[in-house]
Design an enzyme around this catalytic site. Sequence first.
Site, PDB file in Angstrom:
ATOM      1  N   ASP A   1     -12.779  -7.798 -15.552  1.00  0.00           N
ATOM      2  CA  ASP A   1     -11.728  -6.812 -15.239  1.00  0.00           C
ATOM      3  C   ASP A   1     -12.359  -5.866 -14.400  1.00  0.00           C
ATOM      4  O   ASP A   1     -13.456  -5.222 -14.617  1.00  0.00           O
ATOM      5  CB  ASP A   1     -10.930  -6.574 -16.318  1.00  0.00           C
ATOM      6  CG  ASP A   1      -9.975  -5.551 -16.112  1.00  0.00           C
ATOM      7  OD1 ASP A   1      -8.880  -5.736 -15.257  1.00  0.00           O
ATOM      8  OD2 ASP A   1      -9.760  -4.585 -16.900  1.00  0.00           O
TER       9      ASP A   1
ATOM     10  N   ASP B   1     -10.018  -2.362 -13.572  1.00  0.00           N
ATOM     11  CA  ASP B   1      -9.566  -0.810 -14.177  1.00  0.00           C
ATOM     12  C   ASP B   1      -9.695  -0.724 -15.665  1.00  0.00           C
ATOM     13  O   ASP B   1      -9.694  -1.834 -16.298  1.00  0.00           O
ATOM     14  CB  ASP B   1      -8.047  -1.060 -13.882  1.00  0.00           C
ATOM     15  CG  ASP B   1      -7.718  -0.658 -12.593  1.00  0.00           C
ATOM     16  OD1 ASP B   1      -8.410   0.023 -11.740  1.00  0.00           O
ATOM     17  OD2 ASP B   1      -6.827  -1.482 -11.933  1.00  0.00           O
TER      18      ASP B   1
ATOM     19  N   GLU C   1      -7.495   3.884 -14.289  1.00  0.00           N
ATOM     20  CA  GLU C   1      -6.498   2.902 -13.907  1.00  0.00           C
ATOM     21  C   GLU C   1      -6.103   3.447 -12.438  1.00  0.00           C
ATOM     22  O   GLU C   1      -5.318   4.152 -12.026  1.00  0.00           O
ATOM     23  CB  GLU C   1      -5.157   2.783 -14.638  1.00  0.00           C
ATOM     24  CG  GLU C   1      -5.722   2.331 -16.169  1.00  0.00           C
ATOM     25  CD  GLU C   1      -5.690   0.921 -16.142  1.00  0.00           C
ATOM     26  OE1 GLU C   1      -5.263   0.321 -15.400  1.00  0.00           O
ATOM     27  OE2 GLU C   1      -6.284   0.309 -17.226  1.00  0.00           O
TER      28      GLU C   1
ATOM     29  N   ARG D   1       6.033  -0.884 -10.906  1.00  0.00           N
ATOM     30  CA  ARG D   1       5.217   0.304 -10.725  1.00  0.00           C
ATOM     31  C   ARG D   1       5.058   0.289  -9.133  1.00  0.00           C
ATOM     32  O   ARG D   1       5.097   1.334  -8.548  1.00  0.00           O
ATOM     33  CB  ARG D   1       3.866   0.260 -11.277  1.00  0.00           C
ATOM     34  CG  ARG D   1       4.014   0.618 -12.779  1.00  0.00           C
ATOM     35  CD  ARG D   1       2.610   0.419 -13.567  1.00  0.00           C
ATOM     36  NE  ARG D   1       2.257  -1.111 -13.640  1.00  0.00           N
ATOM     37  CZ  ARG D   1       1.019  -1.760 -14.007  1.00  0.00           C
ATOM     38  NH1 ARG D   1       0.251  -0.949 -14.318  1.00  0.00           N
ATOM     39  NH2 ARG D   1       0.894  -3.008 -14.064  1.00  0.00           N
TER      40      ARG D   1
ATOM     41  N   SER E   1      -9.185  -8.890 -11.119  1.00  0.00           N
ATOM     42  CA  SER E   1      -8.278  -7.768 -11.292  1.00  0.00           C
ATOM     43  C   SER E   1      -6.877  -7.775 -11.209  1.00  0.00           C
ATOM     44  O   SER E   1      -6.375  -8.223 -10.008  1.00  0.00           O
ATOM     45  CB  SER E   1      -8.903  -6.617 -10.609  1.00  0.00           C
ATOM     46  OG  SER E   1      -7.955  -5.314 -10.693  1.00  0.00           O
ATOM     47  N   GLY E   2      -6.213  -7.143 -11.989  1.00  0.00           N
ATOM     48  CA  GLY E   2      -4.601  -7.118 -11.641  1.00  0.00           C
ATOM     49  C   GLY E   2      -4.263  -5.953 -10.855  1.00  0.00           C
ATOM     50  O   GLY E   2      -3.145  -5.677 -10.454  1.00  0.00           O
TER      51      GLY E   2
ATOM     52  N   LYS F   1      -6.352 -14.910 -13.608  1.00  0.00           N
ATOM     53  CA  LYS F   1      -7.331 -14.716 -14.192  1.00  0.00           C
ATOM     54  C   LYS F   1      -8.254 -15.893 -14.922  1.00  0.00           C
ATOM     55  O   LYS F   1      -9.446 -16.202 -14.578  1.00  0.00           O
ATOM     56  CB  LYS F   1      -7.609 -13.524 -15.161  1.00  0.00           C
ATOM     57  CG  LYS F   1      -6.946 -12.170 -14.533  1.00  0.00           C
ATOM     58  CD  LYS F   1      -7.424 -10.847 -15.403  1.00  0.00           C
ATOM     59  CE  LYS F   1      -7.208  -9.479 -14.798  1.00  0.00           C
ATOM     60  NZ  LYS F   1      -7.456  -8.593 -15.551  1.00  0.00           N
TER      61      LYS F   1
ATOM     62  N   ASP G   1     -10.233  -5.144 -20.891  1.00  0.00           N
ATOM     63  CA  ASP G   1      -9.676  -4.214 -21.975  1.00  0.00           C
ATOM     64  C   ASP G   1      -8.145  -4.220 -22.134  1.00  0.00           C
ATOM     65  O   ASP G   1      -7.786  -3.859 -23.153  1.00  0.00           O
ATOM     66  CB  ASP G   1      -9.907  -2.789 -21.679  1.00  0.00           C
ATOM     67  CG  ASP G   1      -9.067  -2.306 -20.435  1.00  0.00           C
ATOM     68  OD1 ASP G   1      -8.148  -1.462 -20.393  1.00  0.00           O
ATOM     69  OD2 ASP G   1      -9.129  -2.845 -19.231  1.00  0.00           O
TER      70      ASP G   1
ATOM     71  N   ASN H   1      -3.654  -8.487 -20.235  1.00  0.00           N
ATOM     72  CA  ASN H   1      -3.819  -9.414 -19.167  1.00  0.00           C
ATOM     73  C   ASN H   1      -5.206 -10.069 -19.189  1.00  0.00           C
ATOM     74  O   ASN H   1      -5.207 -11.036 -18.283  1.00  0.00           O
ATOM     75  CB  ASN H   1      -3.334  -9.010 -17.991  1.00  0.00           C
ATOM     76  CG  ASN H   1      -4.202  -7.840 -17.493  1.00  0.00           C
ATOM     77  OD1 ASN H   1      -4.580  -6.978 -17.970  1.00  0.00           O
ATOM     78  ND2 ASN H   1      -4.295  -7.801 -15.922  1.00  0.00           N
TER      79      ASN H   1
END
Length: 297
Positions: free
Chosen positions: A88, A90, A97, A133, A176-177, A221, A244, A247
């Site tokens: 991941d 962030d 983030e 967001r 990564s998201g 992922k 962390d 997701n």
Amino acid sequence: MSHVLTLIAPPGRLSSAILARVRDALSALGADLGAPDWLAEAEALDLPFSHLNPEQAVAAARAALQAEPVDAIAQPAEGRRKLLLIADMDSTIVTSETLDELAAYAGLKDRVAEITRRSMNGKLDFAAALRERVAMLKGLSVDALEATWKQTHLMPGARALVRTMSAHGAHCALASGGFTFFTGRVAELCGFQSHHSNTLLDDGRTLSGTVAEPVFDRDAKLATLTRLAAEKGLPLSATIAVGDGANDLAMIGAAGLGVAYRAKPVVANAARARVDHADLRALLYAQGYRASDIAAD
């Protein structure tokens, strides 16, 4: 010995006295113990053991450690070195983030960060929360992306982790998201061979408030982990995943070594391995690397 317990602490914080407490705790449960092998002086060591399962060993070690800033990871001794890293970005490879920091330039950091917090704790659907967001940033100048990047910092140990694993033949990938604008730069800075994330759409001047579909989410992922492992002819047991947030749970659960790194409670409680105190070099020590093997950070 069939298994190994790795103790990892911030530099200078791991002592022989702490080791003795952990040894006594495992012995009390009937474990056979081998000689400790210091991987880094006062920072990391391996304690071989048999006749105790990894979950019991970790629970006993944590109880013995009490408030000491020491992480404990137990696993089979065979196959510790991994040949595929999925990480991941962030709050894992970087300290922030990035979407929350980007939102600060629209005066919306607190609102966006609250949605991020709930999403990363598994309280919201990730894809829906991401679209919500991103929609709030419609009309924000693309210059804010570069400004956010200038304030983005790597997590301690990130470069050492990637450079060391790459030097020993592993493929290292970001999953990564977040957004390609950031993952591409982080990949180049750390040495990741590939990066996989979302594409934030714009008209060349301002953000459109949308993200390219399909959203790169929890399932994506996991799919990236399994696809890359298959492409490289690796069993999932030869992979390591770290993250962390909620997701990240699917890829952490599927990897041979899944690590919750300074993670949200929902992740820390579910992962088989967790790192709460040490930096990202902990993932190298967990694989049996010695301090002398580790690349500069």
